[in-house]
Design a protein around this motif. Structure first.
Motif, PDB file in Angstrom:
ATOM      1  N   LYS A 248      -6.579 124.184  80.863  1.00  0.00           N
ATOM      2  CA  LYS A 248      -5.608 125.478  80.702  1.00  0.00           C
ATOM      3  C   LYS A 248      -5.631 125.678  79.290  1.00  0.00           C
ATOM      4  N   LEU A 249      -5.615 124.492  78.352  1.00  0.00           N
ATOM      5  CA  LEU A 249      -5.638 124.881  77.035  1.00  0.00           C
ATOM      6  C   LEU A 249      -6.995 125.601  76.637  1.00  0.00           C
ATOM      7  N   GLU A 250      -7.994 125.135  77.361  1.00  0.00           N
ATOM      8  CA  GLU A 250      -9.229 125.824  76.812  1.00  0.00           C
ATOM      9  C   GLU A 250      -9.218 127.338  77.525  1.00  0.00           C
ATOM     10  N   LYS A 251      -8.565 127.476  78.414  1.00  0.00           N
ATOM     11  CA  LYS A 251      -8.451 128.929  79.016  1.00  0.00           C
ATOM     12  C   LYS A 251      -7.615 129.636  78.016  1.00  0.00           C
ATOM     13  N   MET A 252      -6.780 129.111  77.557  1.00  0.00           N
ATOM     14  CA  MET A 252      -5.811 129.953  76.588  1.00  0.00           C
ATOM     15  C   MET A 252      -6.620 130.417  75.314  1.00  0.00           C
ATOM     16  N   LYS A 253      -7.563 129.672  74.806  1.00  0.00           N
ATOM     17  CA  LYS A 253      -8.438 130.061  73.882  1.00  0.00           C
ATOM     18  C   LYS A 253      -9.088 131.263  74.297  1.00  0.00           C
ATOM     19  N   GLU A 254      -9.771 131.328  75.387  1.00  0.00           N
ATOM     20  CA  GLU A 254     -10.310 132.389  75.760  1.00  0.00           C
ATOM     21  C   GLU A 254      -9.349 133.695  75.672  1.00  0.00           C
ATOM     22  N   PHE A 255      -8.362 133.376  76.111  1.00  0.00           N
ATOM     23  CA  PHE A 255      -7.190 134.512  76.192  1.00  0.00           C
ATOM     24  C   PHE A 255      -7.114 135.014  74.937  1.00  0.00           C
ATOM     25  N   PHE A 256      -6.820 134.118  73.824  1.00  0.00           N
ATOM     26  CA  PHE A 256      -6.783 134.723  72.305  1.00  0.00           C
ATOM     27  C   PHE A 256      -7.820 135.281  71.698  1.00  0.00           C
ATOM     28  N   GLN A 257      -8.958 135.240  72.438  1.00  0.00           N
ATOM     29  CA  GLN A 257     -10.268 135.768  71.711  1.00  0.00           C
ATOM     30  C   GLN A 257     -10.119 137.272  72.078  1.00  0.00           C
ATOM     31  N   LYS A 258      -9.435 137.656  73.295  1.00  0.00           N
ATOM     32  CA  LYS A 258      -9.127 139.081  73.499  1.00  0.00           C
ATOM     33  C   LYS A 258      -8.058 139.820  72.675  1.00  0.00           C
ATOM     34  N   ASP A 259      -8.148 141.109  72.405  1.00  0.00           N
ATOM     35  CA  ASP A 259      -7.065 141.671  71.688  1.00  0.00           C
ATOM     36  C   ASP A 259      -5.762 141.479  72.451  1.00  0.00           C
ATOM     37  N   SER A 260      -5.499 141.539  73.689  1.00  0.00           N
ATOM     38  CA  SER A 260      -4.657 141.705  74.359  1.00  0.00           C
ATOM     39  C   SER A 260      -4.749 141.102  75.804  1.00  0.00           C
ATOM     40  N   PHE A 261      -3.784 140.380  76.363  1.00  0.00           N
ATOM     41  CA  PHE A 261      -3.773 139.975  77.782  1.00  0.00           C
ATOM     42  C   PHE A 261      -2.669 140.116  78.515  1.00  0.00           C
ATOM     43  N   GLU A 262      -2.703 140.155  79.795  1.00  0.00           N
ATOM     44  CA  GLU A 262      -1.527 140.612  80.562  1.00  0.00           C
ATOM     45  C   GLU A 262      -0.750 139.461  81.138  1.00  0.00           C
ATOM     46  N   THR A 263       0.591 139.685  81.401  1.00  0.00           N
ATOM     47  CA  THR A 263       1.410 138.745  82.147  1.00  0.00           C
ATOM     48  C   THR A 263       0.715 138.190  83.203  1.00  0.00           C
ATOM     49  N   SER A 264       0.399 139.232  84.035  1.00  0.00           N
ATOM     50  CA  SER A 264      -0.183 138.994  85.450  1.00  0.00           C
ATOM     51  C   SER A 264      -1.458 137.903  85.263  1.00  0.00           C
ATOM     52  N   GLU A 265      -2.110 138.079  84.336  1.00  0.00           N
ATOM     53  CA  GLU A 265      -3.188 137.092  84.139  1.00  0.00           C
ATOM     54  C   GLU A 265      -2.917 135.863  83.721  1.00  0.00           C
ATOM     55  N   ILE A 266      -1.789 135.634  83.062  1.00  0.00           N
ATOM     56  CA  ILE A 266      -1.030 134.300  82.543  1.00  0.00           C
ATOM     57  C   ILE A 266      -0.772 133.734  83.849  1.00  0.00           C
ATOM     58  N   VAL A 267       0.022 134.332  84.503  1.00  0.00           N
ATOM     59  CA  VAL A 267       0.897 133.710  85.771  1.00  0.00           C
ATOM     60  C   VAL A 267      -0.295 133.400  86.895  1.00  0.00           C
ATOM     61  N   LYS A 268      -1.403 134.121  87.094  1.00  0.00           N
ATOM     62  CA  LYS A 268      -2.485 133.835  87.844  1.00  0.00           C
ATOM     63  C   LYS A 268      -3.156 132.534  87.265  1.00  0.00           C
ATOM     64  N   GLU A 269      -3.685 132.291  86.119  1.00  0.00           N
ATOM     65  CA  GLU A 269      -4.468 131.310  85.470  1.00  0.00           C
ATOM     66  C   GLU A 269      -3.704 130.190  85.226  1.00  0.00           C
ATOM     67  N   GLY A 278       2.069 124.099  85.883  1.00  0.00           N
ATOM     68  CA  GLY A 278       2.333 125.432  85.664  1.00  0.00           C
ATOM     69  C   GLY A 278       3.582 126.169  84.906  1.00  0.00           C
ATOM     70  N   SER A 279       3.852 125.377  83.687  1.00  0.00           N
ATOM     71  CA  SER A 279       4.778 125.676  82.857  1.00  0.00           C
ATOM     72  C   SER A 279       4.734 125.286  81.570  1.00  0.00           C
ATOM     73  N   VAL A 280       4.372 124.224  81.364  1.00  0.00           N
ATOM     74  CA  VAL A 280       3.998 123.588  80.001  1.00  0.00           C
ATOM     75  C   VAL A 280       3.287 124.187  79.130  1.00  0.00           C
ATOM     76  N   PRO A 281       1.953 124.522  79.464  1.00  0.00           N
ATOM     77  CA  PRO A 281       0.656 125.201  78.810  1.00  0.00           C
ATOM     78  C   PRO A 281       1.448 126.533  78.606  1.00  0.00           C
ATOM     79  N   THR A 282       1.945 127.116  79.713  1.00  0.00           N
ATOM     80  CA  THR A 282       2.693 128.661  79.648  1.00  0.00           C
ATOM     81  C   THR A 282       3.762 128.861  78.279  1.00  0.00           C
ATOM     82  N   ALA A 283       4.318 127.765  78.295  1.00  0.00           N
ATOM     83  CA  ALA A 283       5.380 127.537  77.046  1.00  0.00           C
ATOM     84  C   ALA A 283       4.499 127.649  75.945  1.00  0.00           C
TER      85      ALA A 283
END
Ligand code: 8NA
Ligand code: MG
Ligand code: MG
Ligand code: MG
Length: 364
Positions: A248-269, A278-283
């Protein structure tokens, strides 16, 4: 290191819990709704200051289980000056029976029941037998862990942090995912304390450092728990990964490479539920995003405020995600960024400050 960062870690945690609790369990939380609420707090405080009264319809915000348990962790560490499993377990249970209506998780309360038995020999036993022996994977271990990294930091014993967190967590949560989630949250706070508050937050460096530690931990402790476990019936694809926190931490790095990402995407992944996975990486994601990008709609808000408001807007287990994100943020930004009206209206702020001060003064 200054006292203000210890204080803001615990005070931030209280505010995230109190404000987040208003939205707990709502799957969608518009950012504008949370912003409007905190603006009302600020207006009310202004009126209160000007007229010396509190608007009649306003009673203040109560903290929930997250803060109740955090206070027990801090109080035990402060009184014993070391980890004492019996003492901490007794405090958890006593606190629950004094105020059972703080919104505790559905299963952890049976652990408190068993801990009440004065003849209990092993205080770890009740948690171990939860869920047919697989133990709770809820986020109740992670939500209360902030005093632990403060304790090891103050005592110059950071090498003991993982063991301390594991010992504190296993009193109620023995599933490896519950324990690893608490370790990840504690590591994030420890990293945050060590950052210079003057320089820009480097998302990739922050995540890489967590990845390095979590990969070692997750490969060392294979999930040997019997069923049920979320890996057997994953809610999200990454939950089934052999090293899911690392993934999940690696996935977050992918998110941060984009300009923006949606809440729905965060919730899904990544997730926003009451499981630790399902909550510590989110925080952590909320802290990093608010710390590096201005959240649209929050242009007038500082980074601490953005962290809390954005974390809550991710929905789901809002009090717990916000309490964790705010503890990490507070440990970096200190009290200067924490709005006075929020402190004024939330229950438990003064005690959090006192406890932070006590932890800060502990000696090696
Ligand atoms: P917990 O240990 O009771 O776990 C929470 C829940 O997770 C359990 O009641 C189960 O439903 C489920 N669960 C955990 N482990 C397993 C397992 N091995 N197999 C199957 N199901 C499992 O309580 P906790 O201390 O971890 O809970 C913390 C959360 O609950 C926090 O969010 C806290 O604020 C509270 N809470 C959450 C909500 C919400 O709607 N999000 C509402 C009230 C209270
Ligand atoms: Mg709660
Ligand atoms: Mg919660
Ligand atoms: Mg002060």
């Amino acid at each position: 290191m200054s006292l203000t960062r210890f204080e803001a870690c615990l005070v931030g945690a209280v505010l995230g819990d109190c404000i987040g609790a208003l939205y707990e369990g709502m799957s969608v939380v518009p950012l504008s709704t949370v912003l409007e609420y905190t603006s009302t707090l600020e207006t009310n405080r202004k009126i209160q200051r000007e007229h010396g009264t509190r608007p009649a319809d306003f009673y203040g915000l109560r903290f929930t289980d997250d803060t109740a348990m955090t206070r027990s962790v801090a109080a035990s560490l402060l009184e014993k000056k070391t980890f004492d499993a019996q003492d901490m377990a007794r405090r958890f249970s006593q606190e629950y029976f004094e105020e059972p209506n703080r919104g505790y998780g559905g299963s952890v309360i049976t652990v408190f029941e068993s801990l009440k038995n004065p003849d209990l020999k092993d205080v770890y036993e009740p948690a171990r037998t939860q869920f047919e022996g697989s133990g709770s994977y809820g986020n109740g271990g992670a939500m209360r862990i902030a005093p632990a990294p403060l304790f090891t930091f103050a005592k110059h014993k950071t090498e003991d942090l993982q063991d301390l967190v594991s010992s504190v967590t296993r009193l109620t949560h023995t599933n490896i995912l519950g324990v690893h989630g608490a370790i990840l949250q504690a590591l994030a706070i420890d990293q945050s304390l060590r950052l210079s508050s003057a320089s820009d937050l480097d998302v990739h460096a922050f995540i890489d450092s967590l990845v390095e530690k979590m990969r070692l931990i997750e490969t060392r402790d294979k999930d040997t728990s019997p069923k049920p476990s979320p890996a057997k019936n994953p809610k999200r694809k990454l939950d089934a990964h052999p090293t899911p926190y690392t993934a999940k931490l690696e996935k977050m790095k992918e998110f941060f490479q984009k300009d923006s990402f949606e809440t729905s995407e965060i919730v899904k992944e990544i997730g926003h539920d009451i499981s630790a996975l399902g909550s510590v990486p989110t925080a952590i994601l909320a802290f990093l995003r608010a710390g590096t990008k201005i959240i649209p709609g929050l242009e007038d808000r500082n980074k601490f405020e953005q962290t809390v408001l954005y974390a809550i807007s991710l929905g789901g287990d809002t009090d717990t995600i916000a309490t964790m994100a705010a503890a990490i943020a507070g440990a970096l930004y200190g009290m200067d960024l924490i709005p006075e009206p929020w402190q004024y209206y939330c229950e438990g702020v003064a005690e959090a400050e006192t406890m932070a001060e006590g932890l800060f003064k502990l000696e090696a």
